[in-house]
Design a protein around this motif. Structure first.
Motif, PDB file in Angstrom:
ATOM      1  N   GLN A 121       3.209  -8.550   7.051  1.00  0.00           N
ATOM      2  CA  GLN A 121       2.903  -8.149   8.424  1.00  0.00           C
ATOM      3  C   GLN A 121       3.249  -6.686   8.682  1.00  0.00           C
ATOM      4  O   GLN A 121       2.487  -5.948   9.272  1.00  0.00           O
ATOM      5  N   ARG A 139      -0.952 -11.396  -3.465  1.00  0.00           N
ATOM      6  CA  ARG A 139      -1.944 -12.076  -2.651  1.00  0.00           C
ATOM      7  C   ARG A 139      -1.669 -11.862  -1.158  1.00  0.00           C
ATOM      8  O   ARG A 139      -2.556 -11.795  -0.338  1.00  0.00           O
ATOM      9  N   ILE A 140      -0.420 -11.736  -0.843  1.00  0.00           N
ATOM     10  CA  ILE A 140      -0.047 -11.683   0.563  1.00  0.00           C
ATOM     11  C   ILE A 140       0.226 -10.250   1.012  1.00  0.00           C
ATOM     12  O   ILE A 140       0.992  -9.533   0.392  1.00  0.00           O
ATOM     13  N   VAL A 141      -0.408  -9.860   2.103  1.00  0.00           N
ATOM     14  CA  VAL A 141      -0.080  -8.578   2.708  1.00  0.00           C
ATOM     15  C   VAL A 141       0.944  -8.853   3.789  1.00  0.00           C
ATOM     16  O   VAL A 141       0.727  -9.674   4.674  1.00  0.00           O
ATOM     17  N   ARG A 200     -10.337  -7.153   2.669  1.00  0.00           N
ATOM     18  CA  ARG A 200      -9.939  -8.556   2.815  1.00  0.00           C
ATOM     19  C   ARG A 200     -10.567  -9.164   4.074  1.00  0.00           C
ATOM     20  O   ARG A 200     -10.969 -10.324   4.080  1.00  0.00           O
ATOM     21  N   GLN A 204      -7.021  -3.728   2.913  1.00  0.00           N
ATOM     22  CA  GLN A 204      -6.880  -4.786   3.914  1.00  0.00           C
ATOM     23  C   GLN A 204      -8.202  -5.024   4.635  1.00  0.00           C
ATOM     24  O   GLN A 204      -8.561  -6.162   4.949  1.00  0.00           O
ATOM     25  N   ARG A 212      -5.844  -7.496  16.173  1.00  0.00           N
ATOM     26  CA  ARG A 212      -5.857  -6.058  15.946  1.00  0.00           C
ATOM     27  C   ARG A 212      -7.271  -5.559  15.678  1.00  0.00           C
ATOM     28  O   ARG A 212      -8.194  -6.335  15.501  1.00  0.00           O
ATOM     29  N   LEU A 240      -3.868 -12.113   4.515  1.00  0.00           N
ATOM     30  CA  LEU A 240      -3.387 -11.407   5.704  1.00  0.00           C
ATOM     31  C   LEU A 240      -2.629 -12.425   6.552  1.00  0.00           C
ATOM     32  O   LEU A 240      -2.587 -13.610   6.242  1.00  0.00           O
ATOM     33  N   SER A 241      -2.042 -11.927   7.641  1.00  0.00           N
ATOM     34  CA  SER A 241      -1.261 -12.853   8.441  1.00  0.00           C
ATOM     35  C   SER A 241      -2.027 -13.212   9.716  1.00  0.00           C
ATOM     36  O   SER A 241      -2.767 -12.380  10.252  1.00  0.00           O
ATOM     37  N   VAL A 273       0.897  -3.337   7.735  1.00  0.00           N
ATOM     38  CA  VAL A 273      -0.318  -2.878   8.390  1.00  0.00           C
ATOM     39  C   VAL A 273      -0.039  -1.542   9.057  1.00  0.00           C
ATOM     40  O   VAL A 273       0.952  -1.379   9.746  1.00  0.00           O
ATOM     41  N   VAL A 274      -0.915  -0.598   8.794  1.00  0.00           N
ATOM     42  CA  VAL A 274      -0.732   0.728   9.404  1.00  0.00           C
ATOM     43  C   VAL A 274      -0.967   0.599  10.895  1.00  0.00           C
ATOM     44  O   VAL A 274      -1.963   0.042  11.301  1.00  0.00           O
ATOM     45  N   SER A 275      -0.074   1.108  11.678  1.00  0.00           N
ATOM     46  CA  SER A 275      -0.273   0.954  13.112  1.00  0.00           C
ATOM     47  C   SER A 275      -0.565   2.289  13.763  1.00  0.00           C
ATOM     48  O   SER A 275      -0.178   3.305  13.260  1.00  0.00           O
ATOM     49  N   GLU A 330      -1.237 -13.284  12.612  1.00  0.00           N
ATOM     50  CA  GLU A 330      -0.943 -12.390  13.742  1.00  0.00           C
ATOM     51  C   GLU A 330      -1.866 -11.171  13.757  1.00  0.00           C
ATOM     52  O   GLU A 330      -1.939 -10.460  14.748  1.00  0.00           O
ATOM     53  N   HIS A 331      -2.553 -10.922  12.638  1.00  0.00           N
ATOM     54  CA  HIS A 331      -3.443  -9.762  12.586  1.00  0.00           C
ATOM     55  C   HIS A 331      -4.712  -9.957  13.388  1.00  0.00           C
ATOM     56  O   HIS A 331      -5.485  -9.031  13.579  1.00  0.00           O
ATOM     57  N   THR A 373       0.849  -1.184   0.000  1.00  0.00           N
ATOM     58  CA  THR A 373       0.000   0.000   0.000  1.00  0.00           C
ATOM     59  C   THR A 373       0.889   1.241   0.000  1.00  0.00           C
ATOM     60  O   THR A 373       2.046   1.172   0.375  1.00  0.00           O
ATOM     61  N   GLU A 418      -6.578  -0.234  12.318  1.00  0.00           N
ATOM     62  CA  GLU A 418      -5.159  -0.416  12.042  1.00  0.00           C
ATOM     63  C   GLU A 418      -4.907  -0.856  10.601  1.00  0.00           C
ATOM     64  O   GLU A 418      -3.758  -1.049  10.203  1.00  0.00           O
ATOM     65  N   PHE A 419      -5.978  -1.044   9.842  1.00  0.00           N
ATOM     66  CA  PHE A 419      -5.809  -1.559   8.488  1.00  0.00           C
ATOM     67  C   PHE A 419      -6.203  -0.531   7.433  1.00  0.00           C
ATOM     68  O   PHE A 419      -7.037   0.335   7.687  1.00  0.00           O
ATOM     69  N   SER A 420      -5.610  -0.641   6.268  1.00  0.00           N
ATOM     70  CA  SER A 420      -5.976   0.243   5.158  1.00  0.00           C
ATOM     71  C   SER A 420      -7.252  -0.284   4.498  1.00  0.00           C
ATOM     72  O   SER A 420      -7.701  -1.392   4.794  1.00  0.00           O
TER      73      SER A 420
END
Lengths: 347, 352
Positions: free
Chosen positions: A342, A338-340, B184, B181, B172, B165-166, A345-347, B168-169, A277, B176-178
């Motif tokens: 880790q 396909r994969i975002v 998704r 995301q 959350r 996504l992972s 991710v906006v924190s 670990e998400h 992103t 925290e996601f766009s």
């Protein structure tokens, strides 16, 4: 070369927020010739609208501030003008059309009142004369029964008609520059076609220069002579429409064009997509802002922010260290999108 | 006439093997009421006005049209998120065989809803900001009482991986996601109960172009992996061309054209489809400068007072007085699998 109508030089517009300083526009420079129609494209957060607001003098301190730069309009630095002088220019020589015509019009005044107000403010005419000009302006944007429509309120118009009123208002004082910020994004596609057709006709007839801000490359293709592509507050590529569409040099431009589904073609199974992103413009990494999403990034891209330089066709400029050396066609469609990751991710 | 939907299919509740859903004469009206204390119905907005179509197993049916044409209402009525005013929606359920969703009672509906899911347009409004991603995705399983806490959590982690996504998400929160995301996450929630049929209501309209492509690719992959059937609703005709097998065009509550994707884009027959397709800009300056636009006059009429006869006749460039404003055109199959509702259909190349 003719004297540019508008010349933006090293413009930086920052906003201070609780999370830190947002560098919405970070050092952009471009010229606009009289009568030129220039597209400013990019995704949300790329700084296109803030560029427009900065030119119009609509950045309100203390929240936002133009930190450095010059905006020369017919040789005059707009940033050195006082609010009174700026008001003369705004709506007079430079007009703006916004995305949402409902919020841009005042719901408690008739359309006629609002048009007349603008005209009296900028032209040395009486109210009666202003009304005549207003009727003509509504006529020009092909609103039927302009005379009666003057007494209608904005809610009595449809979305497309409201945008016509906005265009009428913008053009009623014969500006030399029209800034259109996503003028058709809120409209349906058949209405969009009507409005773009109208804008093209009017701008052509009057020789008005237009800065068209949009995320829709299709609209740009039909309307603009020149294009600048923005990413995370900077211009990454600029050139004629033909340069950008047929000979893109920046990997971001290439990716953007490739990721669009097209009406006239069925793509291979998957669309090309740009992984990841756009970065947050608060904590910009050093170096090239596109680096984390770029397949060609090398060492230098992480250290030095590339500046616009000529590459590709004559007059085309690209902000990329590797312009001219990459083979963008090797950016094949793959499944890595396909994969975002880790850390994205906006924190 | 012998080529209407009803007469070819004698008993509409008998679904052929390749059909997963049949919508039959669906109508949805919203009442317009007047008065402060004594509400009186003074009219109705016919959002969906007697439409019939079928959806084939494993296909993507694109449903396009401009705002107010009834495409979203169709989707919601088909899922019975809105009560249909009239008509039937036959759905082939794995558990219960063919069920009429339009008339099913609560218990049946509850069962079917495991198999039919929806993804909404706005990923900001459709995820509860106070719930963690794990509880959002697990909610359908909780509601339908599936598995225990541990098995649900395992499924959540698996689903997160499926949508890219992972795991670990999971703990959350949505903020925290766009946007991409979040969409998704919405897709993961829709997949939680292993549906066979998904309604996608403008799933990429709120996203930026480069993110749109990611989500469209993901939807493609998921369809292949799980053999899903999609009803894909969108106003963006370019996106619909990319993802659909067949495409239906709606105007003012009516279906005006339905055909295989390539037939619809290469040989459209309805004058509204012509105008719609010709209005979509193509990112190519040479093509754009050469193309001829069919500009429609005026605006869409209000659905509370639709025009007589053919609803498009007030804006139609080929409408003929005495015919189009009087007779409502039938939805006819003019070529194999190419349905058009127009008195004067004509094949016209408008895309390039």
């Amino acid at each position: 070369m003719t004297e540019p109508l508008l010349s933006v030089d090293n413009l930086r517009t920052y906003f201070s927020t609780e999370e830190g300083i947002v560098r919405a526009v970070d050092g952009i420079s471009f010229d606009l010739a009289p009568g030129e129609r220039r597209g400013v494209v990019g995704e949300s957060g790329s700084g296109k609208s803030v560029t427009a607001m900065s030119i119009m003098g609509l950045i309100e301190p203390p929240a936002g501030e133009i930190v450095t730069g010059e905006i020369l309009f017919r040789g005059q630095n707009l940033l050195s003008l006082g609010e009174d002088e700026m008001q003369d220019i705004r709506g007079g020589q430079i007009a703006m059309i916004f995305q949402d015509p409902m919020t841009a019009l005042n719901p408690v005044y008739t359309v006629g009142d609002q048009l007349v107000e603008t005209i009296v403010l900028h032209q040395d005419v009486s109210k009666t004369e202003a009304r005549e000009i207003a009727i003509q302006a509504l006529d020009d944007v092909q609103i039927p029964n302009a005379k009666e429509k003057l007494f209608d309120y904005p809610h009595q118009f449809s979305g497309g008609m409201r945008q016509r009123v906005m265009i009428a208002m913008g053009l009623s004082c014969n500006p030399e520059l029209l800034i259109a910020d996503e003028p058709t994004t809120a409209l349906d596609v058949t209405t969009q076609a009507q409005i773009m057709d109208l804008m093209l006709q009017l701008a052509d007839d009057r020789g008005t220069a237009v800065l068209l801000i949009t995320h829709d490359l299709g609209v740009v293709a039909g309307f603009c002579d020149t294009v600048q592509v923005m990413y995370a507050g900077g211009i990454v590529e600029a050139g004629t429409a033909d340069d950008i569409f047929y000979n893109p040099q920046h990997p971001y431009t290439w990716g953007l064009l490739g990721s669009m589904a097209r009406l006239d073609a069925v793509q291979q199974d998957r669309l090309h997509s740009i992984a990841g992103t756009p970065p947050s413009v608060i904590d910009l990494p050093p170096g090239c802002r596109f680096r984390p999403r770029c397949a060609f990034a090398t060492d230098i891209c992480g250290r030095i922010l590339p500046q616009l330089r000529e590459a590709g066709n004559e007059g085309q400029t690209v902000a990329c260290h590797h312009a001219d050396e990459m083979d963008l066609k090797t950016l094949a469609v793959d499944s890595s999108d396909r994969i975002v990751k880790q850390d994205e991710v906006v924190s | 006439m012998s080529d209407t939907v009803e007469e070819v299919q004698v008993d509409p509740s008998q679904l052929p093997d390749d059909i997963i859903m049949r919508v039959n004469h669906l109508v949805k009206e919203f009442p317009i009421s007047k008065g402060v204390f004594f509400k009186k119905q003074v009219g109705a907005v016919q959002a969906v006005s007697d439409i019939s179509f079928e959806i084939r197993e494993g296909e993507t049916l694109g449903l396009v049209g401009e705002s107010g044409c009834g495409k979203s209402t169709t989707a919601r009525t088909v899922l019975r998120l809105l009560e249909p005013t009239a008509g039937d929606v036959y759905f082939r359920s794995k558990e219960r065989g063919v069920v009429n969703v339009a008339t099913a009672d609560r218990r049946v509906l509850n069962d079917i809803r495991e198999e039919i899911q929806i993804v909404f347009q706005d990923p900001y409004a459709s995820l509860n900001p106070r719930m963690t991603v794990a509880s959002i995705i697990a909610e359908p399983m909780t509601v339908h009482d599936e598995g225990n806490k541990q098995s649900r959590l395992d499924r959540v982690k698996e689903l997160l991986k499926v949508v890219g996504l992972s795991p670990e998400h999971a703990n959350r929160y949505p903020h925290e996601f766009s946007g991409g995301q979040r969409q998704r996450i919405g897709i993961a929630r829709a997949l939680a109960l292993r549906p066979t049929f998904m309604v996608l209501d403008e799933p990429v309209s709120a996203l930026d172009v480069s993110i749109q492509a990611q989500v469209l690719n993901l939807l493609d992959d998921l369809q292949e992996e799980f053999g899903l059937t999609y009803l894909f609703i969108a106003h963006d005709l370019s996106v619909v061309r990319h993802i659909s097998d067949r495409v239906a065009v709606m105007y003012l509550g009516k279906m005006v054209e339905l055909a295989d994707r390539d037939a619809l884009y290469d040989r459209p027959m309805h004058p509204y489809t012509h105008a719609l397709l010709s209005a979509v800009p193509i990112p190519d300056p040479t093509i754009e400068h050469q193309r001829e636009r069919i500009l429609l006059e005026g605006d869409i009429p209000h659905p509370s007072n639709p025009p007589s006869g053919c609803r498009f006749h007030t804006r139609c460039p080929v409408a003929q007085e005495g015919k189009c404003d009087v007779d409502e055109p039938e939805f006819r199959e003019l070529e194999p699998d190419h349905w058009v509702a127009c008195h004067f259909p004509e094949i016209k190349q408008v895309v390039v």
